[in-house]
Design a protein around this motif. Structure first.
Motif, short mmCIF file in Angstrom:
data_model
loop_
_atom_site.label_atom_id
_atom_site.label_comp_id
_atom_site.label_asym_id
_atom_site.label_seq_id
_atom_site.Cartn_x
_atom_site.Cartn_y
_atom_site.Cartn_z
N HIS A 47 -22.83 -15.94 29.89
CA HIS A 47 -22.15 -16.89 30.77
C HIS A 47 -20.76 -17.18 30.24
O HIS A 47 -20.56 -17.24 29.03
CB HIS A 47 -22.91 -18.23 30.82
N ILE A 48 -19.81 -17.42 31.13
CA ILE A 48 -18.48 -17.84 30.71
C ILE A 48 -18.62 -19.06 29.81
O ILE A 48 -19.36 -20.00 30.11
CB ILE A 48 -17.59 -18.18 31.94
N PHE A 49 -17.93 -19.06 28.67
CA PHE A 49 -17.99 -20.13 27.68
C PHE A 49 -16.62 -20.80 27.58
O PHE A 49 -15.76 -20.39 26.81
CB PHE A 49 -18.43 -19.55 26.33
N PRO A 50 -16.39 -21.84 28.39
CA PRO A 50 -15.06 -22.46 28.44
C PRO A 50 -14.65 -23.19 27.15
O PRO A 50 -13.47 -23.42 26.93
CB PRO A 50 -15.16 -23.43 29.61
N GLU A 51 -15.60 -23.51 26.27
CA GLU A 51 -15.30 -24.23 25.03
C GLU A 51 -14.87 -23.31 23.90
O GLU A 51 -14.77 -23.72 22.75
CB GLU A 51 -16.52 -25.06 24.59
N VAL A 52 -14.62 -22.03 24.18
CA VAL A 52 -14.30 -21.05 23.15
C VAL A 52 -13.15 -21.52 22.26
O VAL A 52 -13.16 -21.32 21.04
CB VAL A 52 -14.03 -19.66 23.77
N GLY A 53 -12.15 -22.19 22.81
CA GLY A 53 -10.99 -22.66 22.06
C GLY A 53 -11.31 -23.73 21.03
O GLY A 53 -10.50 -23.99 20.14
N SER A 54 -12.47 -24.34 21.11
CA SER A 54 -12.87 -25.33 20.12
C SER A 54 -13.34 -24.68 18.81
O SER A 54 -13.48 -25.36 17.80
CB SER A 54 -14.01 -26.20 20.67
N TYR A 55 -13.57 -23.36 18.84
CA TYR A 55 -14.15 -22.67 17.68
C TYR A 55 -13.27 -21.55 17.14
O TYR A 55 -13.41 -21.15 15.99
CB TYR A 55 -15.52 -22.09 18.06
N THR A 56 -12.40 -21.00 17.97
CA THR A 56 -11.60 -19.84 17.58
C THR A 56 -10.29 -19.86 18.35
O THR A 56 -10.15 -20.58 19.35
CB THR A 56 -12.37 -18.53 17.87
N ASP A 57 -9.33 -19.05 17.89
CA ASP A 57 -8.07 -18.95 18.62
C ASP A 57 -8.12 -17.90 19.73
O ASP A 57 -7.15 -17.68 20.43
CB ASP A 57 -6.92 -18.66 17.66
#
Length: 153
Positions: A47-57
């Motif tokens: 599934h699309i994971f919109p919170e990706v920016g909270s963990y990586t660049d």
């Protein structure tokens, strides 16, 4: 909150849905929960994971919803290999989902890098089974451990 395994990349990552529905059986016996999902190798979701920016660049992410099997792991390796056609690296993360960390609670991040030719189902299994709350730091025992496997071309 809960544990999440996701893929991250600077290139677009395509969501994946099984081609057909599979039965899901949840069995509770003697305080143990067992989830049976049909066992088919194509029975997983990305599934699309919109919170990706909270963990990586990295800019794009897909969350992996599955029960590990070696066959599914091999399909994820093929997915990663395909994604590497459009980017230099893909990260496989295993994290605890949360909105905010105090300084003393920030996660300890375990990192490893392999090439796509070195990547095996065992790498995927290790990340998927990694223990988030393993008390890695005696000075800050409440810190979770996050895991990031970077896969390069």
């Amino acid at each position: 909150m809960s544990v999440c395994t996701f893929l991250a990349s600077d290139g677009y990552l395509e969501p994946v849905t099984p081609l057909r529905e599979y039965p899901l059986d949840i069995l509770i016996a003697n305080g143990t929960i067992t989830i049976e999902d049909g066992g088919a190798d194509d029975n997983y979701f990305l599934h699309i994971f919109p919170e990706v920016g909270s963990y990586t660049d990295k800019k794009c992410g897909v969350a992996l919803e599955w029960n590990y099997t070696e066959g599914r792991s091999k399909q994820i390796i093929d997915y990663i290999r395909n994604a590497l056609r459009n980017t230099d690296s893909v990260e496989l993360w295993h994290v605890w989902l949360t909105d905010f960390y105090e300084f003393e609670e920030r996660p300890y991040i375990h990192r490893k890098t392999v090439t796509v030719d070195e990547l095996t189902a065992e790498h995927i299994r290790e990340i998927d089974n990694a223990e988030i709350w393993n008390i890695p730091d005696k000075m800050y025992p409440d810190r979770p451990s996050f895991y990031c496997l970077t896969i390069r071309r």
